[in-house]
Structures are given as structure tokens and as C-alpha cells.
Write an enzyme that holds these catalytic residues in place. Structure first.
Site, mmCIF file in Angstrom:
data_model
loop_
_atom_site.group_PDB
_atom_site.id
_atom_site.type_symbol
_atom_site.label_atom_id
_atom_site.label_comp_id
_atom_site.label_asym_id
_atom_site.label_seq_id
_atom_site.Cartn_x
_atom_site.Cartn_y
_atom_site.Cartn_z
ATOM 1 N NE ARG A 1 35.984 -2.934 -27.649
ATOM 2 C CZ ARG A 1 36.118 -1.845 -28.346
ATOM 3 N NH1 ARG A 1 35.737 -1.807 -29.614
ATOM 4 N NH2 ARG A 1 36.604 -0.740 -27.800
ATOM 5 C CD GLU B 1 7.278 -12.497 -5.834
ATOM 6 O OE1 GLU B 1 7.422 -13.516 -5.133
ATOM 7 O OE2 GLU B 1 6.706 -12.503 -6.924
ATOM 8 C CD GLN C 1 46.358 -13.437 -15.942
ATOM 9 O OE1 GLN C 1 46.736 -12.686 -15.045
ATOM 10 N NE2 GLN C 1 46.917 -14.601 -16.178
ATOM 11 C CD GLU D 1 -2.733 -1.215 2.512
ATOM 12 O OE1 GLU D 1 -2.605 -0.315 3.377
ATOM 13 O OE2 GLU D 1 -3.584 -2.115 2.575
HETATM 14 N N1 COS Z 1 4.464 -19.015 6.438
HETATM 15 C C1 COS Z 1 3.431 -19.152 7.296
HETATM 16 N N2 COS Z 1 3.184 -18.279 8.319
HETATM 17 C C2 COS Z 1 4.042 -17.284 8.489
HETATM 18 C C3 COS Z 1 5.168 -17.080 7.647
HETATM 19 C C4 COS Z 1 5.356 -18.003 6.589
HETATM 20 N N3 COS Z 1 6.386 -17.883 5.740
HETATM 21 N N4 COS Z 1 5.833 -15.986 8.028
HETATM 22 C C5 COS Z 1 5.185 -15.494 9.111
HETATM 23 N N5 COS Z 1 4.101 -16.301 9.380
HETATM 24 C C6 COS Z 1 3.141 -16.144 10.488
HETATM 25 C C7 COS Z 1 3.888 -16.139 11.800
HETATM 26 O O1 COS Z 1 4.083 -17.457 12.265
HETATM 27 C C8 COS Z 1 2.931 -15.363 12.687
HETATM 28 O O2 COS Z 1 1.889 -16.203 13.103
HETATM 29 P P1 COS Z 1 1.402 -16.243 14.659
HETATM 30 O O3 COS Z 1 0.919 -14.852 14.923
HETATM 31 O O4 COS Z 1 0.318 -17.270 14.662
HETATM 32 O O5 COS Z 1 2.603 -16.589 15.449
HETATM 33 C C9 COS Z 1 2.342 -14.328 11.736
HETATM 34 O O6 COS Z 1 2.505 -14.865 10.419
HETATM 35 C C10 COS Z 1 3.040 -12.985 11.814
HETATM 36 O O7 COS Z 1 4.403 -13.207 11.539
HETATM 37 P P2 COS Z 1 5.545 -12.226 12.050
HETATM 38 O O8 COS Z 1 5.353 -11.917 13.489
HETATM 39 O O9 COS Z 1 6.861 -12.775 11.613
HETATM 40 O O10 COS Z 1 5.201 -10.895 11.194
HETATM 41 P P3 COS Z 1 5.957 -9.517 11.070
HETATM 42 O O11 COS Z 1 4.974 -8.427 11.079
HETATM 43 O O12 COS Z 1 7.081 -9.451 12.042
HETATM 44 O O13 COS Z 1 6.545 -9.533 9.558
HETATM 45 C C11 COS Z 1 7.901 -10.019 7.667
HETATM 46 C C12 COS Z 1 7.232 -10.512 8.968
HETATM 47 C C13 COS Z 1 8.732 -8.777 7.843
HETATM 48 C C14 COS Z 1 8.795 -11.164 7.264
HETATM 49 C C15 COS Z 1 6.783 -9.776 6.599
HETATM 50 O O14 COS Z 1 6.037 -8.638 6.892
HETATM 51 C C16 COS Z 1 7.322 -9.667 5.177
HETATM 52 O O15 COS Z 1 7.658 -10.676 4.531
HETATM 53 N N6 COS Z 1 7.392 -8.440 4.659
HETATM 54 C C17 COS Z 1 7.739 -8.201 3.271
HETATM 55 C C18 COS Z 1 6.511 -8.163 2.452
HETATM 56 C C19 COS Z 1 6.838 -8.353 1.023
HETATM 57 O O16 COS Z 1 7.542 -9.265 0.625
HETATM 58 N N7 COS Z 1 6.311 -7.488 0.209
HETATM 59 C C20 COS Z 1 6.554 -7.550 -1.195
HETATM 60 C C21 COS Z 1 5.355 -7.166 -1.933
HETATM 61 S S1 COS Z 1 4.328 -8.453 -2.303
HETATM 62 S S2 COS Z 1 4.932 -8.901 -4.105
#
Ligand code: COS
Length: 383
Positions: A269, A364, A280, A126
């Protein structure tokens, strides 16, 4: 896991030929027009590229993760924009439904994604929410047997052309974290879903990105992925685990292409009376690139096999994304350097790829987010 080596070899050969004969010659036109020609898109549909990793029962080719990686290496040999067109249908646009959706949702939506009849898209980011995905603000308020969505999603890949969106929205305003988020399937013609103007990007011309705004967009409650509120963040993370492996494989393919281009140029080239390839200092750049691309290929295949064996590869997928996205950036930089002044000119593909690959370190999940996922996983496992 490779199910049938001979069938896979045929598929990889066919895709390799398509990349060489159809896609590489069209790269420059796609970049100039910022559009993939319709006949190429149709050929991709006929070849089944939109449904590579969608199970056969829903109309796809049902590739395993290892098979998908081997195909992605091939596809990486051309402009990433081509992959982007069918990539969301195989990946972030379909996987949410496939991983956590109900059987009815899968039967209703996935076959159209597998054929490419409908383009799928994934709405997480967002204007104020990127890496900290759990704090997203788009609201989904219950109203009878519908939810009313309000908010804006940003940088949505294939947003302009998609007909089906996986949308993460907050259904519990009292829960500001991950647990308040629900994933919805939103059809592209739903009133209140507004596509913004395509963004102007640094590279990957031909792949389109835009804002998607929800303005009192009413979505049936039955379109909650899996039918249960509060599961959307986990669905998104699971989707990204798979997506990160796929993107890593594409990075490896692009690196291999850039090494081929750089080696060819270095052989042709001449400077100081001999081909660049015999100097090298040029050899060092070629060798480092080859070694790093090989490392990327090996780690992606290893992680893909683990995923196929049913293991949790969240940490390994982040290792692959971190290494391969950074690796292809270094390789692209060296490819430009080996080309010298020519590498800065639009006439040579390395100039375009140099801009294209910059995105791999960002989308991602940025490199920094991969570091966080890896380190947190290490600490968790050690405890
Ligand atoms: N698979 C399954 N569950 C997952 C998981 C995964 N890979 N990663 C996290 N979870 C679960 C956790 O277990 C947790 O569950 P519980 O609350 O039941 O314990 C919940 O999701 C929240 O996880 P967490 O506390 O790790 O969340 P955070 O807010 O700390 O964020 C990151 C984790 C930073 C890793 C996440 O926000 C992220 O990947 N951000 C990047 C987003 C992204 O890639 N954006 C790109 C655009 S989309 S193309």
C-alpha cells in the site's frame, strides 16, 4: 527439551505446510459457517494433532513442553478456532487424567483422546464462579458406589461436541474452599449430563462453547481422578499451569501471523508517494510488534525448558500468559491500525483476528488472575 531435532523439524515443517495450504485458505469459510469442515478435522486426526502432548504409550506423539511450544507457534499462524478443536484433547481435556489419574484411568480414556475419536473437555467455570474457582458450587454427593452430580458449568470449550468431561465438583459441602473439590471423569453419554445451546461469541467462530448441566448425573466412584476425594482443585491448577504455557505459545504464533500480514500490506500500500512500510510511524508499529513477539517467543521457550527439566513453572507460566495474551492484543491492534480503513473490513484477516485474540486475555485465567499468581508466588518465595 528437544529429543530429536530432525524428527521435530519434520513435524514442524509438515504442520507449517498444513497451516499454509489447508487451514489459512479455509479461515474465512470457517468463520462464516461457524464450523470446521469434517475433511479438515479428519486430516488433523491423521496427522496426530489430537495427541501431540499425550505420551506415546497412550497413543500420542509424546511431545515435550518445548516441542509442543514450537508446534503451537506454527499452529498460531492461523485462526485459533482450528487449534481449539484439538487443543482440549492435548490440554485441559486430557491433562487432568494424565497428571493425577490412575494407570487404569489413563489406559481406559487417554488413547481415544489421542486419536481424536473422542473430544475432551474441562468443566471448572460456573454461572457464579469464574476467577474464584475454589468456591464452585456443583455438588457431587456420594450414593453407594456412585456420586450424584448436580449443577451447571458455563462457557465450556468444546462442550457441544465433547464425549469426555473432566468435571470439578464439591464432594465435601462443609468445606467451602479448594479442599472440598474433587475431579471426576464423566462420559458424554451419562444420563443427566445435558449440553446447552452453543453460545454466540465475539470471535473464534468455529470453536464452540456451551453450558453443561448435571441433573442427578450418576458417576461411578472409580471415575474420581486419582481415586481420592478433595484433590480436584489442585488437579485443575496443575492442568492450567500447562495450559497457560500452551496458550502463550499460540499467542506468539498469532502475533507472528499478524506481523506478516501487516508487513505485507505495508509494503504493498502506498500513501504520500511511498509504501506505508517506508513511513517511520508505521515502522515504529512494526518494530514494536516484532520486538514484543520475539520477547514472547523467548520467554515461552525458556519456561517450557524449565518445565521439561522438572521445575515448578506455575509462576513462569503465569508470566508468559500475562505477557503473551496482552502482547498479541497490542499487536492485533497495531495490525488493524496499519491496515487503516481496510483493517476494519471483514475482507481482511486482521479484522477477524482482532476479535479472536480478545479471548486470550480472559480464558485459562484472566490477566488479573495471572498477576495474582505471580505476585503471590513472589511473596511466598521471598518468605
Ligand atoms: N499447582 C498445584 N497446586 C496448586 C496450584 C498449582 N498451580 N495453585 C494452587 N495450588 C494449591 C495450593 O497450594 C493450595 O493447597 P493447600 O490448601 O494444600 O495449601 C490450594 O491449591 C488452594 O490454593 P490457593 O489458596 O492459592 O487458592 P485460591 O482460592 O486463593 O485461588 C487462584 C487461586 C485465584 C490462582 C485460582 O482460583 C485460579 O487460578 N483461578 C482462575 C481459574 C481459571 O483459570 N479459570 C479459567 C477457566 S478454566 S479454562
Amino acid at each position: 527439551m528437544i529429543r530429536d531435532q530432525e524428527v521435530l523439524n519434520q513435524l514442524v515443517d509438515t504442520i507449517g505446510r498444513f497451516v499454509r495450504d489447508r487451514l489459512i485458505p479455509a479461515e474465512q469459510t470457517v468463520a462464516e459457517n461457524d464450523a470446521i469442515p469434517e475433511d479438515i478435522a479428519n486430516e488433523m486426526k491423521e496427522m496426530g494433532l489430537f495427541g501431540l502432548s499425550i505420551p506415546e504409550e497412550y497413543g500420542g506423539l509424546g511431545l515435550t513442553m518445548e516441542e509442543e511450544a514450537l508446534v503451537a507457534f506454527e499452529i498460531g499462524h492461523t485462526s485459533p478456532a482450528f487449534r481449539s478443536l484439538f487443543g482440549t484433547n492435548n490440554g485441559i481435556g486430557a491433562q487432568g487424567i494424565l497428571i493425577d489419574g490412575t494407570e487404569e484411568q489413563k489406559r481406559k480414556y487417554v488413547p481415544k483422546l489421542a486419536t481424536g475419536e473422542v473430544i475432551g473437555s474441562f468443566c471448572l467455570t460456573e454461572p457464579d464462579v469464574g476467577s474464584d474457582a475454589a468456591s464452585l458450587k456443583t455438588r457431587a454427593d456420594k450414593d453407594g458406589d456412585h456420586y450424584v452430580l448436580n449443577g451447571t458449568k458455563r462457557y465450556i470449550t468444546n462442550g457441544p461436541e465433547a464425549g469426555l468431561y473432566t468435571v470439578m465438583a464439591r464432594t465435601d459441602p462443609d468445606n467451602k474452599g479448594a479442599g472440598g473439590i474433587t475431579a471426576f471423569i464423566v462420559e458424554g453419554d451419562t444420563p443427566g449430563l445435558i449440553r446447552g445451546k452453543p453460545d454466540v461469541k465475539m470471535g473464534q467462530k468455529g470453536a464452540h462453547v456451551c453450558d453443561i448441566t448435571f441433573d442427578n448425573c450418576r458417576v461411578p466412584a472409580e471415575n474420581i481422578i486419582g481415586g481420592k476425594e478433595g484433590q480436584g482443585f489442585k488437579t485443575a491448577m496443575k492442568v492450567l499451569d500447562r495450559g497457560r504455557l500452551h496458550i502463550s505459545a499460540v499467542c506468539v504464533g498469532v502475533a507472528e501471523r499478524l506481523i506478516e500480514d501487516a508487513l505485507k500490506y505495508a509494503m504493498e500500500r502506498k500513501q504520500f508517494g511511498q509504501p506505508l512500510a517506508d513511513h517511520q510511524l508505521i515502522q515504529a508499529m512494526l518494530a514494536d510488534s516484532r520486538a514484543e513477539a520475539f520477547a514472547g517467543r523467548s520467554m515461552v521457550l525458556e519456561a517450557a525448558r524449565s518445565k521439561d527439566a522438572g521445575k515448578n513453572v506455575s509462576l513462569d507460566a503465569s508470566c508468559c500468559k500475562l505477557f503473551c495474551a496482552e502482547m498479541v492484543g497490542r499487536v492485533a491492534d497495531r495490525a488493524v491500525q496499519i491496515h487503516g480503513g481496510a483493517g476494519y473490513m471483514a475482507e481482511y484477516a486482521v479484522e477477524r483476528f482482532y476479535r479472536d485474540v480478545r479471548l486470550f486475555r480472559i480464558y485459562e485465567g484472566t490477566t488479573q488472575i495471572q498477576q495474582i499468581v505471580i505476585a503471590r508466588g513472589m511473596v511466598r518465595d521471598a518468605r
